[in-house]
Design a protein around this motif. Sequence first.
Motif, mmCIF file in Angstrom:
data_model
loop_
_atom_site.group_PDB
_atom_site.id
_atom_site.type_symbol
_atom_site.label_atom_id
_atom_site.label_comp_id
_atom_site.label_asym_id
_atom_site.label_seq_id
_atom_site.Cartn_x
_atom_site.Cartn_y
_atom_site.Cartn_z
ATOM 1 N N HIS A 187 0.858 -1.188 0.000
ATOM 2 C CA HIS A 187 0.000 0.000 0.000
ATOM 3 C C HIS A 187 0.894 1.238 0.000
ATOM 4 O O HIS A 187 1.526 1.557 1.001
ATOM 5 N N GLU A 188 0.961 1.918 -1.127
ATOM 6 C CA GLU A 188 1.877 3.038 -1.273
ATOM 7 C C GLU A 188 1.430 4.259 -0.457
ATOM 8 O O GLU A 188 0.230 4.537 -0.353
ATOM 9 N N PRO A 189 2.384 4.994 0.123
ATOM 10 C CA PRO A 189 2.035 6.248 0.818
ATOM 11 C C PRO A 189 1.407 7.238 -0.156
ATOM 12 O O PRO A 189 1.631 7.160 -1.375
ATOM 13 N N VAL A 190 0.620 8.157 0.389
ATOM 14 C CA VAL A 190 -0.004 9.200 -0.425
ATOM 15 C C VAL A 190 0.332 10.559 0.173
ATOM 16 O O VAL A 190 0.623 10.669 1.361
ATOM 17 N N GLU A 191 0.295 11.584 -0.664
ATOM 18 C CA GLU A 191 0.540 12.943 -0.183
ATOM 19 C C GLU A 191 -0.752 13.739 -0.228
ATOM 20 O O GLU A 191 -1.476 13.715 -1.230
ATOM 21 N N HIS A 192 -1.053 14.428 0.862
ATOM 22 C CA HIS A 192 -2.190 15.347 0.927
ATOM 23 C C HIS A 192 -1.666 16.729 1.312
ATOM 24 O O HIS A 192 -0.728 16.841 2.121
ATOM 25 N N PRO A 193 -2.249 17.791 0.766
ATOM 26 C CA PRO A 193 -1.835 19.139 1.182
ATOM 27 C C PRO A 193 -2.137 19.372 2.653
ATOM 28 O O PRO A 193 -3.118 18.827 3.191
ATOM 29 N N LEU A 194 -1.303 20.165 3.310
ATOM 30 C CA LEU A 194 -1.544 20.490 4.720
ATOM 31 C C LEU A 194 -2.734 21.421 4.892
ATOM 32 O O LEU A 194 -3.302 21.515 5.988
ATOM 33 N N VAL A 195 -3.123 22.105 3.833
ATOM 34 C CA VAL A 195 -4.314 22.948 3.853
ATOM 35 C C VAL A 195 -5.189 22.543 2.664
ATOM 36 O O VAL A 195 -4.726 22.556 1.522
ATOM 37 N N LYS A 196 -6.422 22.165 2.959
ATOM 38 C CA LYS A 196 -7.369 21.791 1.911
ATOM 39 C C LYS A 196 -8.512 22.803 1.876
ATOM 40 O O LYS A 196 -8.902 23.348 2.919
ATOM 41 N N THR A 197 -9.062 23.016 0.689
ATOM 42 C CA THR A 197 -10.248 23.843 0.533
ATOM 43 C C THR A 197 -11.460 22.944 0.433
ATOM 44 O O THR A 197 -11.513 22.051 -0.422
ATOM 45 N N HIS A 198 -12.418 23.135 1.328
ATOM 46 C CA HIS A 198 -13.617 22.290 1.343
ATOM 47 C C HIS A 198 -14.379 22.476 0.039
ATOM 48 O O HIS A 198 -14.646 23.605 -0.383
ATOM 49 N N PRO A 199 -14.757 21.385 -0.646
ATOM 50 C CA PRO A 199 -15.390 21.499 -1.958
ATOM 51 C C PRO A 199 -16.782 22.117 -1.940
ATOM 52 O O PRO A 199 -17.259 22.578 -2.973
ATOM 53 N N VAL A 200 -17.442 22.131 -0.793
ATOM 54 C CA VAL A 200 -18.795 22.698 -0.697
ATOM 55 C C VAL A 200 -18.766 24.087 -0.068
ATOM 56 O O VAL A 200 -19.313 25.043 -0.622
ATOM 57 N N THR A 201 -18.116 24.236 1.072
ATOM 58 C CA THR A 201 -18.149 25.513 1.790
ATOM 59 C C THR A 201 -17.142 26.517 1.241
ATOM 60 O O THR A 201 -17.292 27.726 1.457
ATOM 61 N N GLY A 202 -16.086 26.029 0.592
ATOM 62 C CA GLY A 202 -15.034 26.923 0.106
ATOM 63 C C GLY A 202 -14.093 27.409 1.189
ATOM 64 O O GLY A 202 -13.174 28.185 0.914
ATOM 65 N N ARG A 203 -14.283 26.940 2.432
ATOM 66 C CA ARG A 203 -13.404 27.352 3.531
ATOM 67 C C ARG A 203 -12.148 26.494 3.553
ATOM 68 O O ARG A 203 -12.173 25.305 3.187
ATOM 69 N N LYS A 204 -11.045 27.082 4.012
ATOM 70 C CA LYS A 204 -9.790 26.353 4.113
ATOM 71 C C LYS A 204 -9.688 25.695 5.483
ATOM 72 O O LYS A 204 -10.109 26.260 6.495
ATOM 73 N N ALA A 205 -9.098 24.490 5.491
ATOM 74 C CA ALA A 205 -8.962 23.729 6.729
ATOM 75 C C ALA A 205 -7.608 23.042 6.760
ATOM 76 O O ALA A 205 -7.091 22.604 5.723
ATOM 77 N N LEU A 206 -7.027 22.935 7.955
ATOM 78 C CA LEU A 206 -5.812 22.140 8.103
ATOM 79 C C LEU A 206 -6.140 20.671 7.873
ATOM 80 O O LEU A 206 -7.227 20.202 8.222
ATOM 81 N N TYR A 207 -5.187 19.951 7.292
ATOM 82 C CA TYR A 207 -5.392 18.521 7.074
ATOM 83 C C TYR A 207 -4.120 17.782 7.466
ATOM 84 O O TYR A 207 -3.124 17.788 6.744
ATOM 85 N N VAL A 208 -4.161 17.177 8.647
ATOM 86 C CA VAL A 208 -3.014 16.425 9.158
ATOM 87 C C VAL A 208 -3.572 15.377 10.110
ATOM 88 O O VAL A 208 -4.569 15.614 10.794
ATOM 89 N N SER A 209 -2.961 14.184 10.126
ATOM 90 C CA SER A 209 -3.493 13.091 10.933
ATOM 91 C C SER A 209 -2.321 12.296 11.495
ATOM 92 O O SER A 209 -1.657 11.542 10.767
ATOM 93 N N ALA A 210 -2.068 12.452 12.783
ATOM 94 C CA ALA A 210 -0.835 11.943 13.399
ATOM 95 C C ALA A 210 -0.577 10.450 13.185
ATOM 96 O O ALA A 210 0.563 10.064 12.928
ATOM 97 N N PRO A 211 -1.585 9.575 13.270
ATOM 98 C CA PRO A 211 -1.274 8.152 13.092
ATOM 99 C C PRO A 211 -0.711 7.818 11.709
ATOM 100 O O PRO A 211 0.044 6.849 11.564
ATOM 101 N N TYR A 212 -1.082 8.590 10.707
ATOM 102 C CA TYR A 212 -0.688 8.284 9.331
ATOM 103 C C TYR A 212 0.512 9.086 8.826
ATOM 104 O O TYR A 212 1.262 8.604 7.973
ATOM 105 N N VAL A 213 0.678 10.311 9.285
ATOM 106 C CA VAL A 213 1.693 11.190 8.698
ATOM 107 C C VAL A 213 3.101 10.752 9.095
ATOM 108 O O VAL A 213 3.405 10.575 10.275
#
Length: 285
Positions: A187-213
Amino acid sequence: MTNETLRIEPLSPALGARISGVDLSRELEEEGWKAIEKAFHDHSVLIFPAQEITVAQMKRFCQRFGELLVHEHLLPFTLEGHPECMRLHNDAQRPPGLNTWHTDNSGWARPPLGTVLHSRILPELGGDTLFSSMYQAYEALSPPMRELFERLGAVHDTRKAFGPDYASLQRSLSKNGIDADKHFAHHEPVEHPLVKTHPVTGRKALYVSAPYVTHIRGLSKAESQALLDFLYRHIETSEFIYRHRWSKNDLVIWDNRCTQHLAVADYYPRERLMYRMNIADGARN
């Protein structure tokens, strides 16, 4: 159900709302569904108290938000005939697993849009779930820090989440016939941006998850760890958090794209049983 009977009560300034006047054992009328959908995007976490529903009725409600996911490595924990429904059952023989802040399944290219829990058996004390708003976490950063994190991405790896760092998860899979090392070996690692823009609200949110990063791409090990340590402490800020004390038959749904959660494992060895479903996210990063 009409908009006159449906009531939406915010539970904290940051996130969370209680939805009353709804019986999820019945089909939702379109007007009621639209109000619930809007509340989901407004509040990120919704609590539906006293929902005496079957698994089929729970599935029907969850499917209004999107397709339900089936996780191969979790099949031994699912209900017979319902591979989408995980049975989270903890007691003296089955200790609670992940007791840290996270967002679900971030080690996959398309993590789930949302997660739904329905409480079946609860301990007399303990077992609360905390939710933190990643909108608030992003917006509380200074402009230079926002600019920095918006340029960076973190590498997420399932092999870390189900490896020796989180031995309780590894042991739980092993007891049910799944060798986590072998299952996730390719199962290959994946990269996600540390800041994502919500597709519905348009608001920016941090995206980080300690068990996986594992690290932040492009930084030295020391730089990466320093920034991750800062983020892990930052998301624990009290003003970002709603703490849910469960009652029997609560149904709770949260938006994984803009929240993190922590299931407090303070109730061990008491019994706790939850039914869980994950909703697929069709949007790309």
